[in-house]
Scaffold this active site. Structure first.
Site, short mmCIF file in Angstrom:
data_model
loop_
_atom_site.label_atom_id
_atom_site.label_comp_id
_atom_site.label_asym_id
_atom_site.label_seq_id
_atom_site.Cartn_x
_atom_site.Cartn_y
_atom_site.Cartn_z
N HIS A 280 99.70 78.17 -11.13
CA HIS A 280 100.71 77.11 -11.27
C HIS A 280 100.54 76.40 -12.62
O HIS A 280 101.50 76.16 -13.34
CB HIS A 280 100.57 76.13 -10.11
CG HIS A 280 101.39 74.88 -10.26
ND1 HIS A 280 102.64 74.74 -9.69
CD2 HIS A 280 101.14 73.73 -10.92
CE1 HIS A 280 103.12 73.54 -10.00
NE2 HIS A 280 102.23 72.90 -10.75
N GLU A 281 99.27 76.10 -12.97
CA GLU A 281 99.02 75.45 -14.27
C GLU A 281 99.44 76.36 -15.42
O GLU A 281 100.02 75.91 -16.41
CB GLU A 281 97.53 75.07 -14.41
CG GLU A 281 96.99 74.14 -13.33
CD GLU A 281 97.82 72.87 -13.16
OE1 GLU A 281 98.38 72.41 -14.15
OE2 GLU A 281 97.90 72.37 -12.02
N HIS A 284 103.05 76.14 -16.08
CA HIS A 284 103.44 75.03 -16.96
C HIS A 284 103.34 75.45 -18.43
O HIS A 284 104.18 75.12 -19.25
CB HIS A 284 102.53 73.82 -16.73
CG HIS A 284 102.88 73.02 -15.50
ND1 HIS A 284 104.13 72.49 -15.29
CD2 HIS A 284 102.15 72.65 -14.43
CE1 HIS A 284 104.14 71.83 -14.14
NE2 HIS A 284 102.95 71.92 -13.59
N GLU A 358 107.87 71.21 -12.10
CA GLU A 358 106.96 71.66 -11.05
C GLU A 358 107.53 72.87 -10.31
O GLU A 358 106.80 73.80 -9.97
CB GLU A 358 106.66 70.53 -10.06
CG GLU A 358 105.89 69.36 -10.66
CD GLU A 358 104.56 69.75 -11.28
OE1 GLU A 358 103.96 70.75 -10.85
OE2 GLU A 358 104.13 69.07 -12.23
N ASP A 362 105.82 76.45 -10.02
CA ASP A 362 105.61 77.10 -8.71
C ASP A 362 106.14 78.54 -8.73
O ASP A 362 105.48 79.46 -8.28
CB ASP A 362 106.33 76.32 -7.61
CG ASP A 362 105.53 75.11 -7.12
OD1 ASP A 362 104.34 75.01 -7.50
OD2 ASP A 362 106.08 74.28 -6.37
ZN LIG Z 1 102.25 71.13 -11.82
#
Ligand SMILES: [Zn+2]
Length: 430
Positions: A280-281, A284, A358, A362
């Site tokens: 997930h990071e 980003h 976010e 995801d």
């Molecule tokens: Zn996040």
């Protein structure tokens, strides 16, 4: 005339720029019709009634505390703007600074800061310490909490007071266009803090060390290679000394960028779940959210500062609030009031942007790991350990939520799993 129209105009411009990406993110991931399980069914599938009640009790108190803090702050700055209190503090500041203009604003700023901390301290103590203990989330002693609180206040003062002195110097030099030079400084400071806070500020609150579990590190490195990203150190922090909550984040720019995992997360999760959270990071990063976020902040800061400069001049011209020149230190509470009002008004927009980022992260994490089960497992655990509000009121999500509610994130993974199944089915049919 200007003050009448500029706020709606300003909000409209920012809203236009932000609502579009959220729509896109939602559109591409809305669940297929057979998967539209009702939210009540989904809640029962993943969470016990006790977990739901506990999360609701914990989160809803936090909404109230947020409201109380905002009301207290608005009340303080409002009172200072409208009462003779501000004039008294200015006169005191002038005498302490022996009439030196640059020092007067620093003393004035410091006194306002002390008042702010005095007014909001009970909320900080209750919300940040007492309540966390009541819910069994905090492991911090009162001394350790107080030390963290003091350090936070000192860091704020060290960063904000010089900026305040510079700001008022700019206002004195050019009472109309000061916001341009102030904006340049703000953007520089924002970049500098993003680059330096992981190495200068974060270690003041936590101890960092490389993740110790070698098998986990190898797994995470393989993941970052697959994502095509060079990542600096993958670190763990000793969060367990202070909290039972779990979390992970990425931070820094350029050479200081790093992934940070709470030791509580590593201890309580399977390697697959940790991998998903790191994915997930990485999501980003892949979507350039740091840069996009900074660009959006910088643009909206420019608009906000332009507006504040206009309103400050209008207020000075009217003389209604006790100052007749915008560089009078007495204008500070009015300036802070405007800033706070704009922050409150634009928070729904800011959090909507955050939620859309976010969702993108995801989705990236699901694509990168192709493991929706681990995604759901990680989300359920995060929600459980952090006492998330499983079914938050829609209005609260809209007002405050920087992340989509947990059931929405699970629904995304379920939808991904269904599409994965369809694709597999198509291949098998051939
Ligand atoms: Zn996040």
């Amino acid at each position: 005339m200007l003050s009448q129209w500029s706020i709606p105009l300003f909000l409209l411009v920012i809203a236009g720029a932000t609502i579009i990406p959220e729509r896109q993110a939602l559109g591409s991931e809305s669940p297929p019709s057979d998967l539209r399980t009702s939210s009540a069914d989904r809640t029962r599938q993943y969470f016990t009634p006790e977990e739901i009640d506990r999360g609701r009790a914990y989160a809803r108190g936090r909404y109230v505390l947020y409201g109380v803090r905002m009301a207290l702050t608005l009340g303080l700055f409002g009172l200072m703007t409208l009462s003779p209190l501000s004039a008294k503090i200015r006169d005191l500041s002038i005498s302490v600074a022996s009439g030196r203009v640059w020092l007067t604003i620093a003393v004035y700023g410091l006194l306002v800061a002390l008042l702010y901390y005095a007014v909001t301290f009970p909320v900080s103590l209750y919300g940040g310490f007492l309540r966390e203990h009541t819910f069994g989330l905090s492991r911090q002693s009162v001394a350790s909490w107080a030390w963290d609180y003091t350090k936070g206040a000192l860091i704020n003062a060290a960063i904000l007071l010089p900026l305040l002195m510079l700001l008022y110097a700019f206002i004195r030099w050019d009472p109309v266009r000061w916001y341009l030079s102030a904006w340049v400084i703000l953007v520089l400071v924002m970049g500098l803090l993003a680059e330096l806070s992981p190495i200068l500020l974060d270690p003041l609150f936590h101890t960092f060390r490389p993740v110790q579990d070698k098998a986990l590190v190898n797994r995470l490195r393989a993941l970052t290679d697959r994502a095509g990203l060079t990542v600096g150190p993958i670190l763990e922090i000793d969060a367990s000394k202070k909290t039972n909550k779990t979390n992970a984040y990425f931070t820094g720019l350029g050479r200081t960028r790093r992934i940070v995992l709470y030791d509580t997360l590593i201890a309580g999760s399977t390697p697959e779940e940790v991998e998903l959270i790191v994915a997930h990071e990485l999501g980003h990063w892949r979507r350039h959210h740091t840069w996009k976020g900074m660009a959006i902040s910088a643009t909206s800061a420019l608009a906000a500062m332009w507006l504040i400069a206009r309103l400050l001049n209008t207020a000075a011209d009217s003389g209604r609030f006790g100052f007749i020149h915008p560089a009078d230190p007495m204008s500070l509470p009015f300036l802070l009031l405007l800033f706070l009002a704009l922050t409150i008004l634009t928070t729904p927009i800011q959090v909507a942007i955050s939620r859309s980022f976010e969702r993108e992260a995801d989705l990236e994490s699901l694509r990168l790991s192709a493991n929706p089960e681990a995604f759901i497992g990680a989300e359920v655990k995060l929600a459980r350990t952090n006492f998330a509000d499983i079914e938050p009121p829609r209005a609260m999500v809209w007002l405050l939520y920087t992340h989509p509610p947990v059931l929405e994130r699970i629904a995304m993974a379920e939808s991904f799993r269904a599409k994965q199944g369809q694709r597999r089915g198509e291949i098998d049919d051939r």
